[in-house]
Design a protein around this motif. Sequence first.
Motif, short mmCIF file in Angstrom:
data_model
loop_
_atom_site.label_atom_id
_atom_site.label_comp_id
_atom_site.label_asym_id
_atom_site.label_seq_id
_atom_site.Cartn_x
_atom_site.Cartn_y
_atom_site.Cartn_z
N SER A 105 0.69 -1.09 0.08
CA SER A 105 0.08 0.09 0.07
C SER A 105 0.97 1.15 -0.06
N THR A 106 0.32 2.47 -0.36
CA THR A 106 0.81 3.53 -0.65
C THR A 106 0.97 4.56 0.67
N GLY A 107 1.33 5.83 0.68
CA GLY A 107 1.39 6.61 1.77
C GLY A 107 2.79 6.49 2.20
N SER A 108 3.07 6.13 3.43
CA SER A 108 4.28 5.53 3.71
C SER A 108 4.47 3.93 3.08
N ILE A 109 5.26 3.45 2.44
CA ILE A 109 4.96 2.15 1.71
C ILE A 109 4.78 1.19 2.86
N ILE A 110 3.96 0.23 2.59
CA ILE A 110 3.76 -0.75 3.45
C ILE A 110 4.01 -2.08 2.61
N MET A 111 4.83 -3.03 2.86
CA MET A 111 4.89 -4.30 2.26
C MET A 111 4.01 -5.25 3.01
N ILE A 112 3.18 -5.90 2.52
CA ILE A 112 2.21 -6.80 2.84
C ILE A 112 2.72 -8.32 2.81
N MET A 113 3.01 -9.01 3.67
CA MET A 113 3.59 -10.61 3.53
C MET A 113 2.84 -11.45 4.43
#
Length: 359
Positions: free
Chosen positions: A192-200
């Motif tokens: 997701s964007t904004g502050s980048i969030i990597m979903i694992m």
Amino acid sequence: MNVDELYRLGVWFSTQFQELKKRYAALQAPLSHNASQPDKRPVESELDSLVDFLRSQHFDELSLEQLKMLGLLGVDAYIGPEGAAFVEGAVRTSNYDPATAVTRLNEAIASINEARAKLAAYVDAVDGLALTPDEVLADEGLITIRVGFQNDVAIDNVADWKNSAKDWYDIIRGLAMACNEKPEDVKVIGASTGSIIMIMAGTAAFTAILAQIAKHMTTTAKDVIGVRVEIENLRQKKLLTRAMEEELRRIEKDKSDNAIDTVIGLLKGNLSGKDGDVPVALSASIKKLLTFSEKGGTVDFVAPELDEGEDGSGDADDDELKVALIAAKAAIREYQGERESLKLLSSGPKSSSELSNLD
């Protein structure tokens, strides 16, 4: 925050709202009476009921972004453990005043109602447009892990992306080796964007180790803040000597410096019987994870939904998986509980000494 996250937050809040409103209103009634009438009614039962409910609230299924949104809505101080501290601070105080308590509870109830209205309006709008929010969650048997790249670990360009990817490969590799898994067993399922969030998505064993480390990092931060609070308290009371401050600063430094050794000690059971490469990889993993946290990065989990009271299925693999998922969920809750304690400590005390009797 993405559309689906805000939508799911609205749905979650609606499941909490009725009970939350009912228990706040139950306490508000005798307090309002006591503020305006000479005959005083007891409030202990309603107070305990509300505090117990707030302390029992779990936020397992909410991401850090969703928790931040509750703060932006002005309602985070009135729910969960922080809400329990607020209520006790309003009522169980050495200078208890019913009128003041009523005013503070009215403010809380107004904030809760306003947050409910805003979130409900958003959910209704999404439903009215017949939109189907995309829910990025791990496959069955895996657990969703959200890594936030922000502050000093923000990804602003391709070079940052490359460095962050290398660091997180090393972090995942060390933890995976400690639970007899491979780095590729951890899947990337979204971002997701904004502050980048990597979903694992990680296995139960991998997630449990990561949650244990996250909890210890939070405990270390809480201990360090606790020392700083003590120094400031002594300074304000004009009791702080130079020798005392030097000793407290030494304790603060030791807590930070010993964090890696402490975590490895906690995970020594995972290292039993493993060759020399595993402890080295795990140590490197923990160091990079601590650095990531110290620079403002975040690690978050979405705990699996489980019916922990059900009997085993009879299938050995299924039962083993369920046991592992329950253990991972417990580790996540311990981490989240410690995170709430840190939040309360960081925001300062909200209550004074309790009274044994409330009229």
